[in-house]
Design a protein around this motif. Structure first.
Motif, PDB file in Angstrom:
ATOM      1  N   ALA A  78      11.239  11.499  -0.624  1.00 32.22           N
ATOM      2  CA  ALA A  78      12.154  11.772   0.486  1.00 32.22           C
ATOM      3  C   ALA A  78      11.456  12.466   1.646  1.00 32.22           C
ATOM      4  O   ALA A  78      12.086  12.693   2.682  1.00 32.22           O
ATOM      5  N   SER A  79      10.180  12.782   1.485  1.00 29.88           N
ATOM      6  CA  SER A  79       9.368  13.368   2.556  1.00 29.88           C
ATOM      7  C   SER A  79       8.135  12.498   2.752  1.00 29.88           C
ATOM      8  O   SER A  79       7.726  11.761   1.851  1.00 29.88           O
ATOM      9  N   PHE A  80       7.543  12.591   3.927  1.00 30.00           N
ATOM     10  CA  PHE A  80       6.322  11.846   4.184  1.00 30.00           C
ATOM     11  C   PHE A  80       5.180  12.420   3.354  1.00 30.00           C
ATOM     12  O   PHE A  80       4.882  13.613   3.422  1.00 30.00           O
ATOM     13  N   VAL A  81       4.542  11.552   2.564  1.00 30.94           N
ATOM     14  CA  VAL A  81       3.445  11.951   1.693  1.00 30.94           C
ATOM     15  C   VAL A  81       2.233  11.078   2.005  1.00 30.94           C
ATOM     16  O   VAL A  81       2.366   9.950   2.494  1.00 30.94           O
ATOM     17  N   LYS A  82       1.053  11.590   1.711  1.00 28.43           N
ATOM     18  CA  LYS A  82      -0.173  10.848   1.955  1.00 28.43           C
ATOM     19  C   LYS A  82      -0.313   9.741   0.917  1.00 28.43           C
ATOM     20  O   LYS A  82      -0.253   9.991  -0.282  1.00 28.43           O
ATOM     21  N   LEU A  83      -0.507   8.521   1.392  1.00 26.10           N
ATOM     22  CA  LEU A  83      -0.618   7.384   0.497  1.00 26.10           C
ATOM     23  C   LEU A  83      -2.036   7.288  -0.067  1.00 26.10           C
ATOM     24  O   LEU A  83      -3.011   7.641   0.589  1.00 26.10           O
ATOM     25  N   HIS A  84      -2.122   6.777  -1.288  1.00 23.26           N
ATOM     26  CA  HIS A  84      -3.402   6.673  -1.985  1.00 23.26           C
ATOM     27  C   HIS A  84      -4.054   5.336  -1.657  1.00 23.26           C
ATOM     28  O   HIS A  84      -4.068   4.413  -2.472  1.00 23.26           O
ATOM     29  N   VAL A  85      -4.566   5.250  -0.458  1.00 22.97           N
ATOM     30  CA  VAL A  85      -5.297   4.053  -0.032  1.00 22.97           C
ATOM     31  C   VAL A  85      -6.773   4.331  -0.263  1.00 22.97           C
ATOM     32  O   VAL A  85      -7.403   5.062   0.494  1.00 22.97           O
ATOM     33  N   LYS A  86      -7.315   3.771  -1.313  1.00 22.08           N
ATOM     34  CA  LYS A  86      -8.681   4.079  -1.731  1.00 22.08           C
ATOM     35  C   LYS A  86      -9.549   2.841  -1.621  1.00 22.08           C
ATOM     36  O   LYS A  86      -9.123   1.746  -1.974  1.00 22.08           O
ATOM     37  N   ASP A  87     -10.788   3.052  -1.153  1.00 22.18           N
ATOM     38  CA  ASP A  87     -11.746   1.973  -1.204  1.00 22.18           C
ATOM     39  C   ASP A  87     -12.473   2.000  -2.544  1.00 22.18           C
ATOM     40  O   ASP A  87     -12.201   2.839  -3.412  1.00 22.18           O
ATOM     41  N   ARG A  88     -13.394   1.083  -2.720  1.00 25.10           N
ATOM     42  CA  ARG A  88     -14.052   0.967  -4.010  1.00 25.10           C
ATOM     43  C   ARG A  88     -14.933   2.170  -4.316  1.00 25.10           C
ATOM     44  O   ARG A  88     -15.055   2.589  -5.468  1.00 25.10           O
ATOM     45  N   MET A  89     -15.560   2.753  -3.293  1.00 24.06           N
ATOM     46  CA  MET A  89     -16.390   3.922  -3.516  1.00 24.06           C
ATOM     47  C   MET A  89     -15.552   5.104  -3.989  1.00 24.06           C
ATOM     48  O   MET A  89     -15.945   5.840  -4.894  1.00 24.06           O
ATOM     49  N   GLU A  90     -14.386   5.297  -3.362  1.00 25.89           N
ATOM     50  CA  GLU A  90     -13.513   6.373  -3.802  1.00 25.89           C
ATOM     51  C   GLU A  90     -13.040   6.147  -5.231  1.00 25.89           C
ATOM     52  O   GLU A  90     -12.911   7.089  -6.016  1.00 25.89           O
ATOM     53  N   LYS A  91     -12.781   4.892  -5.571  1.00 31.52           N
ATOM     54  CA  LYS A  91     -12.380   4.583  -6.938  1.00 31.52           C
ATOM     55  C   LYS A  91     -13.517   4.879  -7.919  1.00 31.52           C
ATOM     56  O   LYS A  91     -13.281   5.412  -9.012  1.00 31.52           O
ATOM     57  N   MET A  92     -14.751   4.553  -7.540  1.00 31.62           N
ATOM     58  CA  MET A  92     -15.893   4.844  -8.399  1.00 31.62           C
ATOM     59  C   MET A  92     -16.078   6.357  -8.575  1.00 31.62           C
ATOM     60  O   MET A  92     -16.385   6.834  -9.678  1.00 31.62           O
ATOM     61  N   LYS A  93     -15.879   7.119  -7.496  1.00 32.85           N
ATOM     62  CA  LYS A  93     -15.970   8.573  -7.610  1.00 32.85           C
ATOM     63  C   LYS A  93     -14.914   9.120  -8.570  1.00 32.85           C
ATOM     64  O   LYS A  93     -15.180  10.046  -9.349  1.00 32.85           O
ATOM     65  N   GLU A  94     -13.728   8.543  -8.491  1.00 32.44           N
ATOM     66  CA  GLU A  94     -12.668   8.978  -9.396  1.00 32.44           C
ATOM     67  C   GLU A  94     -13.017   8.651 -10.846  1.00 32.44           C
ATOM     68  O   GLU A  94     -12.765   9.448 -11.753  1.00 32.44           O
ATOM     69  N   ILE A  95     -13.627   7.483 -11.077  1.00 33.97           N
ATOM     70  CA  ILE A  95     -14.022   7.103 -12.435  1.00 33.97           C
ATOM     71  C   ILE A  95     -15.115   8.029 -12.952  1.00 33.97           C
ATOM     72  O   ILE A  95     -15.106   8.441 -14.129  1.00 33.97           O
ATOM     73  N   VAL A  96     -16.063   8.394 -12.083  1.00 38.80           N
ATOM     74  CA  VAL A  96     -17.114   9.328 -12.487  1.00 38.80           C
ATOM     75  C   VAL A  96     -16.522  10.673 -12.884  1.00 38.80           C
ATOM     76  O   VAL A  96     -16.961  11.315 -13.839  1.00 38.80           O
ATOM     77  N   GLY A  97     -15.484  11.107 -12.171  1.00 30.98           N
ATOM     78  CA  GLY A  97     -14.830  12.358 -12.523  1.00 30.98           C
ATOM     79  C   GLY A  97     -14.166  12.328 -13.873  1.00 30.98           C
ATOM     80  O   GLY A  97     -14.020  13.372 -14.539  1.00 30.98           O
ATOM     81  N   TRP A  98     -13.738  11.151 -14.314  1.00 28.52           N
ATOM     82  CA  TRP A  98     -13.110  11.043 -15.633  1.00 28.52           C
ATOM     83  C   TRP A  98     -14.129  10.976 -16.776  1.00 28.52           C
ATOM     84  O   TRP A  98     -13.789  11.246 -17.917  1.00 28.52           O
ATOM     85  N   MET A  99     -15.374  10.604 -16.466  1.00 34.81           N
ATOM     86  CA  MET A  99     -16.374  10.396 -17.507  1.00 34.81           C
ATOM     87  C   MET A  99     -16.785  11.725 -18.131  1.00 34.81           C
ATOM     88  O   MET A  99     -16.863  12.755 -17.451  1.00 34.81           O
ATOM     89  N   PRO A 100     -17.052  11.736 -19.462  1.00 34.70           N
ATOM     90  CA  PRO A 100     -17.470  12.985 -20.150  1.00 34.70           C
ATOM     91  C   PRO A 100     -18.932  13.306 -19.870  1.00 34.70           C
ATOM     92  O   PRO A 100     -19.814  13.164 -20.730  1.00 34.70           O
ATOM     93  N   LEU A 101     -19.233  13.752 -18.653  1.00 33.47           N
ATOM     94  CA  LEU A 101     -20.583  14.072 -18.249  1.00 33.47           C
ATOM     95  C   LEU A 101     -20.678  15.546 -17.881  1.00 33.47           C
ATOM     96  O   LEU A 101     -19.672  16.220 -17.625  1.00 33.47           O
ATOM     97  N   MET A 102     -21.933  16.022 -17.848  1.00 34.43           N
ATOM     98  CA  MET A 102     -22.163  17.396 -17.405  1.00 34.43           C
ATOM     99  C   MET A 102     -21.951  17.486 -15.889  1.00 34.43           C
ATOM    100  O   MET A 102     -21.990  16.481 -15.178  1.00 34.43           O
ATOM    101  N   ALA A 103     -21.751  18.699 -15.421  1.00 37.21           N
ATOM    102  CA  ALA A 103     -21.472  18.892 -13.997  1.00 37.21           C
ATOM    103  C   ALA A 103     -22.632  18.410 -13.135  1.00 37.21           C
ATOM    104  O   ALA A 103     -22.431  17.788 -12.091  1.00 37.21           O
ATOM    105  N   ALA A 104     -23.880  18.673 -13.560  1.00 40.81           N
ATOM    106  CA  ALA A 104     -25.034  18.230 -12.778  1.00 40.81           C
ATOM    107  C   ALA A 104     -25.115  16.715 -12.729  1.00 40.81           C
ATOM    108  O   ALA A 104     -25.479  16.129 -11.694  1.00 40.81           O
ATOM    109  N   GLN A 105     -24.766  16.050 -13.827  1.00 41.08           N
ATOM    110  CA  GLN A 105     -24.790  14.591 -13.846  1.00 41.08           C
ATOM    111  C   GLN A 105     -23.726  14.001 -12.934  1.00 41.08           C
ATOM    112  O   GLN A 105     -23.964  13.015 -12.218  1.00 41.08           O
TER     113      GLN A 105
END
Length: 517
Positions: A463-490
């Motif tokens: 019911a309020s204006f919200v920011k839409l999740h329009v993501k390119d492929r690089m942003e999607k890859m960054k999101e996938i990297v964040g989900w991976m069980p890796l160390m912070a440095a990796q």
């Protein structure tokens, strides 16, 4: 020896004689005098002002910079502002970005605007359904001189550029087995027509109803008998959206010049509203069910009631849906035509002033400031004034007004938390806004119904204006990297690598385009 020969060539070109220690270019602004504390250091040559170089040489060197760097360099000092704003620099940049513009010859000046249009243009798509919901680049017309307007129909996409060329992206949209509209990457584009001023189709939000495309264009007509030469006349050409075939054409008198066309009404009583250069509204009615029949008939062009009853008004723009029309005057006033009682009740909350026998009577909206642009949905509307404020009005059942609740508004209501909108669109039961921040960054916001992917990232709506999740492929890859069980440095390593790839791709995009189709 190589260095000495290069130095001799530079001395011949510039007419400057450097010392044996070599030439050194002054880094400070050439028009601001010497650097503070500019005592000469021992063992170094005298600094040379860039003003001593031939302007053609400086312009030629600057033209090899990316567009973003040319703009940034022009903001450093007065001298570079004049050099970077020269037509010669932007002519070379424009020809580097779009070599085919050199062949067209006309319609590409001023060169700076032409270069910016071709540098900033881009065509992307995002699928609302299925697994792949990231932003992807699509096949785009290389000959387009920027993108002025685009319109998706049932199967294709039409794009109008800034020199009046209308492009036809064939087989761009396909229906999946689940009934969802998807973008087909392997599409091709053709030039539908040239000399187009504007175009329109069925004003309903569902692309299934957009069977015909109405194009307002200028065509050369042969002169009358006994005279030589031809005259430029405006006309409306009707094309089938499925094949791009022209099925109907109506030509107007050469004394009438139009700049905008919108449609309103049902297929059997389709009203074409035409806005003249003088701010007058003319209308004519056609029957779309008979357009594909091989016969000719005469249609009557009449002055619309808003121009007959209020002859002092000069209309600057129009917006329409199936059952209503909105006019904006050059003074920022807003007038309304509502043709059905249901839409009138949704917009104003009452039927007190609705006259079913005089549906073309314009109604004035009371607003506190001058309105610059607007958007009209099925039963709600949005207005943006000269101070960057957004006003919404109408049905709010799904929260499409963005006021934070679901209460209808019978008069323009300001959305206080939204600032500096630069584009606005109202659909069937949702609204979209493109806003710009103080640092000129842009983001896409939406509110209302989120079903069917209308609001990416918000399937339940808002019911309020919200920011839409329009993501390119690089942003999607960054999101996938964040989900991976890796160390912070990796994770940091992968994120930095993806940022480097993204910057490299952006730098490569500033060069001359390569054919994709």
């Amino acid at each position: 020896m190589v260095r000495r020969s290069r130095r001799q060539k530079l001395q011949k070109v510039t007419g400057l004689c450097g010392r044996e220690e070599g030439l050194r270019v002054k880094r400070s602004c050439p028009s601001c005098g010497p650097e503070p504390g500019g005592e000469e250091k021992k063992g170094r040559g005298n600094p040379i002002s860039l003003q001593l170089f031939p302007p053609e040489l400086v312009e030629h060197i600057i033209s090899f910079l990316p567009v973003r760097d040319v703009v940034a360099l022009g903001q450093t000092c007065h001298y570079f502002h004049e050099v970077c704003d020269a037509e010669g620099v932007w002519r070379r940049i424009c020809r580097r970005l779009s070599p085919r513009l050199r062949e067209q010859g006309s319609g590409v000046r001023p060169w700076k605007r032409a270069a910016i249009l071709n540098y900033t243009k881009g065509l992307y798509f995002q699928a609302f359904g299925g697994r792949r919901r990231c932003l992807s680049k699509s096949v785009a017309p290389l000959l387009a001189h920027g993108y002025r307007r685009f319109l998706p129909t049932k199967d294709h996409v039409f794009i109008l550029d800034y020199v009046g060329t209308l492009f036809f992206l064939k087989n761009a949209l396909v229906s999946s087995t689940l009934g969802q509209i998807q973008w087909k990457r392997a599409c091709r584009y053709v030039v539908l027509c040239r000399g187009a001023k504007d175009f329109a189709s069925d004003p309903r939000c569902d692309t299934v109803y957009r069977k015909y495309l109405y194009v307002l264009a200028t065509r050369e007509q042969p002169g009358v008998v006994g005279t030589t030469g031809s005259r430029a006349c405006d006309c409306v050409e009707v094309y089938l959206q499925s094949s791009g075939q022209r099925v109907f054409k109506m030509t107007f008198h050469h004394s009438m010049s139009f700049k905008q066309i919108v449609l309103v009404g049902q297929e059997t009583q389709r009203a074409l509203l035409l806005l003249t250069e003088e701010g007058k509204i003319y209308s004519l009615v056609v029957n779309e069910t008979q357009l594909d029949q091989p016969r000719s008939y005469t249609v009557q062009l009449a002055l619309r009631k808003v121009s007959r009853c209020l002859p002092h008004l000069r209309v600057a723009g129009m917006a329409s849906n199936q059952s209503s029309t909105l006019y904006i005057t050059d003074q920022g006033g807003v007038y309304f035509e509502v043709h059905t009682p249901g839409v009138y009740r949704d917009l104003f909350g009452t039927l007190q002033a609705f006259d079913p026998l005089d549906q073309q009577m314009p109604l004035a909206l009371s607003l506190p400031a001058k309105i610059l642009f607007c958007a009209l949905g099925y039963n709600h509307l949005g207005l943006v004034d000269e101070f960057g404020r957004l006003f919404m009005q109408g049905n709010n059942r799904y929260g499409q007004l963005g006021t934070g609740d679901r209460m209808d508004r019978g008069e323009p209501t300001q959305v206080h938390y939204l600032q500096r909108p630069i584009a606005l669109w109202c659909g069937l039961n949702h609204s979209l806004v493109l806003s710009q921040g103080s640092d000129f960054s842009k983001e896409l916001l939406g509110c209302g119904c989120g079903a069917g992917g209308r609001l990416p990232g918000w399937p339940k709506g808002s019911a309020s204006f919200v920011k839409l999740h329009v993501k390119d492929r690089m942003e999607k890859m960054k999101e996938i990297v964040g989900w991976m069980p890796l160390m912070a440095a990796q994770k940091d390593f992968f994120w930095e690598a993806l940022d480097l790839l993204q910057r490299t791709a952006a730098g490569a995009g500033s060069g001359p385009p390569t054919p994709e189709s």
